[in-house]
Design a protein around this motif. Structure first.
Motif, PDB file in Angstrom:
ATOM      1  N   ALA A 298       0.828  -1.206   0.000  1.00  0.00           N
ATOM      2  CA  ALA A 298       0.000   0.000   0.000  1.00  0.00           C
ATOM      3  C   ALA A 298       0.862   1.256   0.000  1.00  0.00           C
ATOM      4  O   ALA A 298       0.579   2.232  -0.710  1.00  0.00           O
ATOM      5  N   LEU A 299       1.946   1.257   0.790  1.00  0.00           N
ATOM      6  CA  LEU A 299       2.835   2.424   0.822  1.00  0.00           C
ATOM      7  C   LEU A 299       3.534   2.612  -0.520  1.00  0.00           C
ATOM      8  O   LEU A 299       3.792   3.741  -0.948  1.00  0.00           O
ATOM      9  N   ARG A 300       3.861   1.502  -1.178  1.00  0.00           N
ATOM     10  CA  ARG A 300       4.463   1.616  -2.503  1.00  0.00           C
ATOM     11  C   ARG A 300       3.481   2.268  -3.481  1.00  0.00           C
ATOM     12  O   ARG A 300       3.883   3.049  -4.363  1.00  0.00           O
ATOM     13  N   ARG A 301       2.199   1.969  -3.326  1.00  0.00           N
ATOM     14  CA  ARG A 301       1.196   2.613  -4.179  1.00  0.00           C
ATOM     15  C   ARG A 301       1.186   4.116  -3.972  1.00  0.00           C
ATOM     16  O   ARG A 301       1.036   4.889  -4.920  1.00  0.00           O
ATOM     17  N   VAL A 302       1.348   4.547  -2.711  1.00  0.00           N
ATOM     18  CA  VAL A 302       1.350   5.986  -2.427  1.00  0.00           C
ATOM     19  C   VAL A 302       2.532   6.658  -3.111  1.00  0.00           C
ATOM     20  O   VAL A 302       2.379   7.666  -3.815  1.00  0.00           O
ATOM     21  N   VAL A 303       3.736   6.120  -2.902  1.00  0.00           N
ATOM     22  CA  VAL A 303       4.931   6.734  -3.493  1.00  0.00           C
ATOM     23  C   VAL A 303       4.851   6.696  -5.014  1.00  0.00           C
ATOM     24  O   VAL A 303       5.202   7.672  -5.699  1.00  0.00           O
ATOM     25  N   PHE A 366      -7.743  15.522 -11.899  1.00  0.00           N
ATOM     26  CA  PHE A 366      -6.676  14.966 -11.098  1.00  0.00           C
ATOM     27  C   PHE A 366      -6.763  13.447 -11.002  1.00  0.00           C
ATOM     28  O   PHE A 366      -5.822  12.806 -10.545  1.00  0.00           O
ATOM     29  N   GLY A 367      -7.874  12.861 -11.398  1.00  0.00           N
ATOM     30  CA  GLY A 367      -7.987  11.415 -11.429  1.00  0.00           C
ATOM     31  C   GLY A 367      -8.121  10.792 -10.044  1.00  0.00           C
ATOM     32  O   GLY A 367      -8.539  11.411  -9.070  1.00  0.00           O
ATOM     33  N   LEU A 368      -7.714   9.498  -9.957  1.00  0.00           N
ATOM     34  CA  LEU A 368      -7.895   8.732  -8.726  1.00  0.00           C
ATOM     35  C   LEU A 368      -6.625   8.606  -7.902  1.00  0.00           C
ATOM     36  O   LEU A 368      -6.685   8.344  -6.704  1.00  0.00           O
ATOM     37  N   GLY A 369      -5.446   8.754  -8.544  1.00  0.00           N
ATOM     38  CA  GLY A 369      -4.194   8.441  -7.859  1.00  0.00           C
ATOM     39  C   GLY A 369      -4.009   9.178  -6.557  1.00  0.00           C
ATOM     40  O   GLY A 369      -3.702   8.573  -5.521  1.00  0.00           O
ATOM     41  N   VAL A 377      -2.727   6.785   3.152  1.00  0.00           N
ATOM     42  CA  VAL A 377      -1.992   7.511   4.191  1.00  0.00           C
ATOM     43  C   VAL A 377      -2.870   7.694   5.429  1.00  0.00           C
ATOM     44  O   VAL A 377      -2.421   7.493   6.565  1.00  0.00           O
ATOM     45  N   THR A 378      -4.118   8.082   5.233  1.00  0.00           N
ATOM     46  CA  THR A 378      -5.032   8.248   6.361  1.00  0.00           C
ATOM     47  C   THR A 378      -5.234   6.930   7.088  1.00  0.00           C
ATOM     48  O   THR A 378      -5.292   6.886   8.322  1.00  0.00           O
TER      49      THR A 378
END
Length: 404
Positions: A298-303, A366-369, A377-378
Motif C-alpha cells: 500500500a505504501l508503494r502505491r502511495v509513493v 486529477f484522477g484517482l491516484g 496515508v489516512t
C-alpha cells in the motif's frame, strides 16, 4: 449522452417493489380486520335485535304504540286480526300465524320486502297468536356508517403504509446501494492501481525485446529481467492489497523501511523519466532507515502515485526529487516529492485529493491516484498535503508515524 445508471435503476426498482409489497400486506391486513369487525358487528346487532323483537312479541299488548321500527299483529281465538297502522306492505305473514295458531312452535324468520329486510317473530300467547315485524333498516344504516368509517380509516392506513413502506424500502436498500457504490469504487481503484504496474511491465518487456533483437548478452539484459521479475511481484502485491483492504491500517501491518520503498519506486520509474528527459533523483534520510508500520504494497502505491503524478506534470528538462527525513523517536517520518513542473492553483490544494476533481481555470482532472494515496496515508494514521503555484512546480508531503 450516457443512459441512466443501471445500478440506480435497480435500487429504484427494488425500493418500489418493497414499498408495494408493504402496501399490499397492509391492505390485506386491513381487509381481513375490516371483514372480521363488520361480521362481528352484524352478528352482535342481529342477536340484540332478535332478542328485542322476541321480547316485544312476548310482552307487548298494545298494537297501537309498538317500539320504533316495529309493527304488531294479533290474531285472537276468534280469528280476528288487529294490526299496527302504517304496517309495511306484505305483512302480516298469514301462513306463519296460521301454523302457530294450529299449535306450531314459535317461528323466527327474515323476510325481504321492497329491498328492506325484516325480522318476523310469530308466537302463541294466551288463546291467540302475536306476530311482531321489526325493520332492519336502522341496522343496515349502521352497517353502512361502519363501512364508511372503516373505508376512510383503510385509505388513511394505506397512505401511511405507502409512506412508511417508501421510508423502510429506502432504509432496507441502503446497504445494497452502499455495496454497489463500493463495487464501482473497487473497479475504479483496481483499474487505476493496475495501470501503472502494467505500463512498467510493458516498458520492461519492450526493452528486453529490443535487447534480444540487437543481440545483447545475458549480462546486459539481467537488470531489465530483474526489474521485470520485481514488477510482476509488485503487481501481485497490488492485487492482493486491493482484495484485502481498501484502507489498510498501520496496526495491521509490519515494520516497513519507507526509504527502501521509495528507492524501488524511483528505480522502477527511472526508465520512464529518462525517456521523457526528466531528472529523477532520490534523497534518502541521512540518519538511517525511515521505519514506519503498515503494508508495504500500500505504501508503494502511495509513493508510485506521487512520483507518477510529478512526472506527468513535469516537462522535458525538468526535475523530480524524492526526499526522506525523520527526526527519531515519536516524530513522524516525512516523504516529500518535489517537481518544477506545471504546478497547480493554490485554491486546489484540498480539492486535488478528491476523486476525479477538476482544477480551476484549466479544468484539469486529477484522477484517482491522489485520492487513493490520501486514503492509504489516512489509513496508516498519517497525513498528506500539497503546495504549489501555477508554472512553479508542486510539492507533496506525506507524514507517517515512526515505527516504535
Amino acid at each position: 449522452m450516457s443512459g441512466p445508471d443501471p445500478d440506480r435503476l435497480l435500487l429504484r426498482r427494488a425500493r418500489l417493489v418493497l414499498a408495494l409489497q408493504n402496501v399490499v400486506a397492509v391492505a390485506l391486513i386491513l381487509l381481513l380486520t375490516g371483514a372480521f369487525v363488520i361480521g362481528a358487528a352484524d352478528r352482535s346487532r342481529r342477536i340484540a335485535f332478535e332478542r328485542s323483537v322476541d321480547q316485544t312479541a312476548a310482552t307487548e299488548e298494545d298494537v297501537v304504540d309498538p317500539p320504533p321500527g316495529m309493527w304488531i299483529f294479533k290474531l285472537d281465538g276468534h280469528g280476528t286480526l288487529t294490526a299496527t297502522d302504517d304496517a309495511p306492505g306484505g305483512f302480516p305473514d298469514r301462513a306463519a300465524l296460521d301454523r302457530v295458531r294450529a299449535g306450531g312452535p314459535t317461528e323466527l324468520s327474515a323476510m325481504d320486502r321492497d329491498g328492506t329486510d325484516y325480522l318476523v317473530v310469530t308466537r302463541a300467547r294466551g288463546d291467540g297468536v302475536v306476530q311482531v315485524v321489526g325493520s332492519m333498516a336502522e341496522q343496515e344504516r349502521e352497517r353502512h356508517r361502519l363501512l364508511a368509517v372503516l373505508g376512510v380509516a383503510g385509505l388513511l392506513g394505506l397512505a401511511a403504509a405507502g409512506v412508511a413502506g417508501a421510508l423502510l424500502a429506502r432504509r432496507a436498500t441502503a446497504p445494497l446501494g452502499e455495496a454497489l457504490a463500493r463495487q464501482r469504487r473497487f473497479v475504479a481503484d483496481a483499474s487505476h492501481e493496475l495501470r501503472t504496474p502494467l505500463a512498467q511491465l510493458h516498458t520492461r518487456a519492450q526493452l528486453l525485446h529490443r535487447d534480444l533483437r540487437s543481440g545483447a548478452s545475458p549480462a546486459q539484459m539481467t537488470p531489465d529481467i530483474e526489474q521485470l521479475v520485481a514488477g510482476t511481484r509488485q503487481l501481485g502485491e497490488v492485487v492482493d492489497d486491493l482484495l484485502l483492504s481498501t484502507q489498510p491500517r498501520a496496526d495491521d501491518g509490519a515494520e516497513v523501511d519507507l526509504g527502501v520503498v521509495a528507492a524501488g519506486v524511483v528505480a522502477a520509474l527511472g526508465t520512464r523519466a529518462e525517456q521523457d528527459g526528466i531528472e529523477l533523483v532520490l534523497s534518502p534520510d541521512p540518519d538511517g532507515p525511515s521505519l514506519v508500520r503498515g503494508r508495504e504494497a500500500a505504501l508503494r502505491r502511495v509513493v508510485t502515485a506521487l512520483v507518477d503524478n510529478a512526472l506527468s506534470h513535469t516537462p522535458a528538462g525538468g526535475h523530480v526529487a524524492v526526499e526522506l527525513r525523520s527526526e527519531g523517536g515519536p516524530r513522524p517520518v516525512t516523504l516529500a516529492v518535489r517537481d518544477d513542473g506545471t504546478g497547480f492553483d493554490p485554491a486546489d490544494a484540498q480539492r486535488i485529493f478528491d476523486r476525479f476533481a477538476r482544477g480551476h481555470g484549466d479544468q484539469r482532472r486529477f484522477g484517482l491516484g491522489l485520492a487513493l494515496a490520501r486514503e492509504v496515508v489516512t489509513g496508516h494514521g498519517g497525513t498528506i498535503d500539497a503546495t504549489g503555484r501555477p508554472d512553479e512546480g508542486a510539492t507533496f508531503t506525506v507524514r507517517l508515524p515512526a515505527a516504535c
